[in-house]
Design a protein around this motif. Sequence first.
Motif, mmCIF file in Angstrom:
data_model
loop_
_atom_site.group_PDB
_atom_site.id
_atom_site.type_symbol
_atom_site.label_atom_id
_atom_site.label_comp_id
_atom_site.label_asym_id
_atom_site.label_seq_id
_atom_site.Cartn_x
_atom_site.Cartn_y
_atom_site.Cartn_z
ATOM 1 N N ILE A 152 0.827 -1.200 0.000
ATOM 2 C CA ILE A 152 0.000 0.000 0.000
ATOM 3 C C ILE A 152 0.870 1.262 0.000
ATOM 4 N N TYR A 158 -6.299 7.867 -0.904
ATOM 5 C CA TYR A 158 -7.217 6.728 -0.825
ATOM 6 C C TYR A 158 -6.502 5.463 -0.347
ATOM 7 N N GLU A 159 -5.277 5.273 -0.814
ATOM 8 C CA GLU A 159 -4.528 4.106 -0.361
ATOM 9 C C GLU A 159 -4.197 4.223 1.124
ATOM 10 N N TYR A 162 -7.129 2.928 2.960
ATOM 11 C CA TYR A 162 -7.177 1.465 2.961
ATOM 12 C C TYR A 162 -6.187 0.883 3.969
ATOM 13 N N MET A 165 -7.641 1.270 7.460
ATOM 14 C CA MET A 165 -8.726 0.315 7.682
ATOM 15 C C MET A 165 -8.177 -1.080 7.980
ATOM 16 N N LEU A 166 -7.316 -1.561 7.102
ATOM 17 C CA LEU A 166 -6.781 -2.912 7.281
ATOM 18 C C LEU A 166 -5.996 -3.012 8.591
ATOM 19 N N THR A 264 -16.292 -1.903 0.123
ATOM 20 C CA THR A 264 -15.019 -1.223 -0.145
ATOM 21 C C THR A 264 -13.876 -1.937 0.577
ATOM 22 N N ILE A 265 -14.135 -2.375 1.793
ATOM 23 C CA ILE A 265 -13.129 -3.097 2.567
ATOM 24 C C ILE A 265 -12.782 -4.418 1.879
ATOM 25 N N ARG A 267 -13.054 -5.107 -1.288
ATOM 26 C CA ARG A 267 -12.287 -4.844 -2.516
ATOM 27 C C ARG A 267 -10.832 -4.532 -2.196
ATOM 28 N N ALA A 268 -10.598 -3.794 -1.115
ATOM 29 C CA ALA A 268 -9.224 -3.460 -0.722
ATOM 30 C C ALA A 268 -8.455 -4.732 -0.370
ATOM 31 N N ARG A 271 -7.641 -6.604 -3.589
ATOM 32 C CA ARG A 271 -6.649 -5.891 -4.404
ATOM 33 C C ARG A 271 -5.238 -6.100 -3.885
ATOM 34 N N TYR A 272 -5.032 -5.858 -2.591
ATOM 35 C CA TYR A 272 -3.678 -5.906 -2.060
ATOM 36 C C TYR A 272 -3.215 -7.328 -1.770
#
Length: 309
Positions: A152, A158-159, A162, A165-166, A264-265, A267-268, A271-272
């Motif tokens: 990240i 925006y990143e 994320y 959040m994580l 959204t969580i 998707r994050a 993605r990562y």
Amino acid sequence: PSKAKARAALLQLQDDLENVEQTKKDITVEEVAKKWLREYADTVQDSTYLVREKSLLLISERFGNTKLRSISIEQVQSFRTWLLTSAEEGGAGYSQGYASLVFGMFRKSLDYAFDLGYVESNISKRSKAIPKGKSEVPYWTKSEFESVISMIYINDFYEHLYFVMLWIYFMTGIRVNEGCALQWDDIDFEKKRLRGHHMLIIKNKKNWTRNSYTKTKDGKRMISLDDDTIKILKEWRKVQGNLGLGHDGDFIFSYDGLPMLKSTISRAIKRYAKLAHVKPIQAKGLRHSHASYLINEFNVPILILSKRL
């Protein structure tokens, strides 16, 4: 005149009974399911209702305007098989646990129809229930989590969100909707702790409710935070401040003042995880990851872990 009135009343009663019988013949699976769901809504939390509402949509899409009394055992069996079949083979592609929930809702709606006298029996009971199966939630180890967050780029706004959040989910073990409900006045920077007293019931970014209770009776709790987490939160608050956010009462997980969607969580995570070549997990898997982290890294006693969660 009294005989005429009595005869008129009798004829009206006959018409009413005929209408009731016709309604019983014509009522559809969807109509019964909606009736039952409206009554069910008064007995459960909003978050539970929203999950069940999605199940109703599946039932409605499958049966459409099929008349309740015309359902055959073959249709019931076909629905059961479809729920348990993978998407690659033309089925729903659901987990066994979710398939069990949907089929269970279907059976309960027909029980409701039987109780109201719409049908003489619940035909779905002639088909086996779908077992819930074992509930295994994949989680990340400490090294997997480190690999994911290393992907990240926090200099991007925006990143950075994320990342926060994580990190918070992994390091605190809060439930997904508890995290979405977090506001800045839930953080005590001096005593280094987080207040988990709310849950967010959200349909979309502009249609949500922040409830002052959690999923379980004993869910309200104070969660201690480590120095790194405090530092990360302080930095994120400054970043939000550049957009006029970051005040008490503002959502922590937000880029526009509105709460974050659970999707959204998810998707994050996908993605990562892909970038880090780590297995993707569900958002709720971060809660399990936290539990594993505390047990394996710090040998935290189960009782203390239970209270924290």
